[in-house]
Design an enzyme around this catalytic site. Sequence first.
Site, short mmCIF file in Angstrom:
data_model
loop_
_atom_site.label_atom_id
_atom_site.label_comp_id
_atom_site.label_asym_id
_atom_site.label_seq_id
_atom_site.Cartn_x
_atom_site.Cartn_y
_atom_site.Cartn_z
N ASN A 51 0.80 -1.21 0.00
CA ASN A 51 0.00 0.00 0.00
C ASN A 51 0.84 1.27 0.00
O ASN A 51 0.39 2.32 -0.47
CB ASN A 51 -0.92 0.00 1.23
CG ASN A 51 -1.59 1.34 1.45
OD1 ASN A 51 -2.48 1.74 0.70
ND2 ASN A 51 -1.15 2.05 2.48
N TYR A 55 3.25 9.89 -11.18
CA TYR A 55 2.51 8.91 -10.37
C TYR A 55 1.81 7.91 -11.28
O TYR A 55 1.85 6.69 -11.05
CB TYR A 55 1.50 9.64 -9.50
CG TYR A 55 0.54 8.76 -8.73
CD1 TYR A 55 0.94 8.12 -7.56
CD2 TYR A 55 -0.77 8.58 -9.16
CE1 TYR A 55 0.06 7.33 -6.84
CE2 TYR A 55 -1.66 7.79 -8.45
CZ TYR A 55 -1.24 7.17 -7.29
OH TYR A 55 -2.12 6.38 -6.59
#
Length: 260
Positions: free
Chosen positions: A77, A139
């Site tokens: 995560n 990203y």
Amino acid sequence: MKIEGTTILVTGANRGIGRALVEEALSRGVKRVNAATRQPMAHPDRRVTSLTMDVTNAAQIREAVEKIDALDILINNAGVSPIDDLSDRRVLEQQLAVNLFGSYDVTQALLPLLARSRGAIVNILSLASIAAVPFSPAYSISKAASFSLSQSLRTLLAGRGVSVHRVLPGPVDTDMTRGLDIAKASPESVARAILDGVENGEEEIFPDPMSESLAEGWRSSAVKALERQFAAYAEATPSSGGHERSSETIAREPHPCCSA
């Protein structure tokens, strides 16, 4: 796979989706949650073990792994998401270091434990991994790479009994999206949907209203069908078995996606 009674490791467990995943796992009766964070994390539940782990730090990964004797589910995560315009290569390199190579390194370090338990790898990606967002292209690139990594691991690890799940959330109300004035799902609802998806054996998990609207189209898409077709090549490709082919031989062979 049922969450109850399992041992889980969550990276980036101190906030946002990571923290919500820790709490949701505890509510489902896990045996233990290894909460990996860059700084030590205190938690009142004795089932939570704090692990100091920066996913870009090989030494910290090794030290953390040495403290784990069993693992059923790894949830990658940890991530970063600065706003950029692709004008600075260093930003892209940072994104790849955390969002791609961080997940890769943690997965490789824990793979022996996951293979022993015939466990699961859950990679928290983003809808940006399949459609780049204009305000954070670095990203998007890193998550697209992690999307492909997850697909490759799924095929390579299937024979070892390890499943790989890709989580594709839309906007979630976390520190990463604090400056965005758009509708966002809560981390708690996303965490519930993620663990539901793991229990249901979903290869791609769409954990919020925005992403869920794309789920049916994705599962019946030509791209998903092509993934299954390529995965079938793994069964037809013999392992080296001590008879490794040279790079020159491989280069002369027709590639299955390019040959008639």
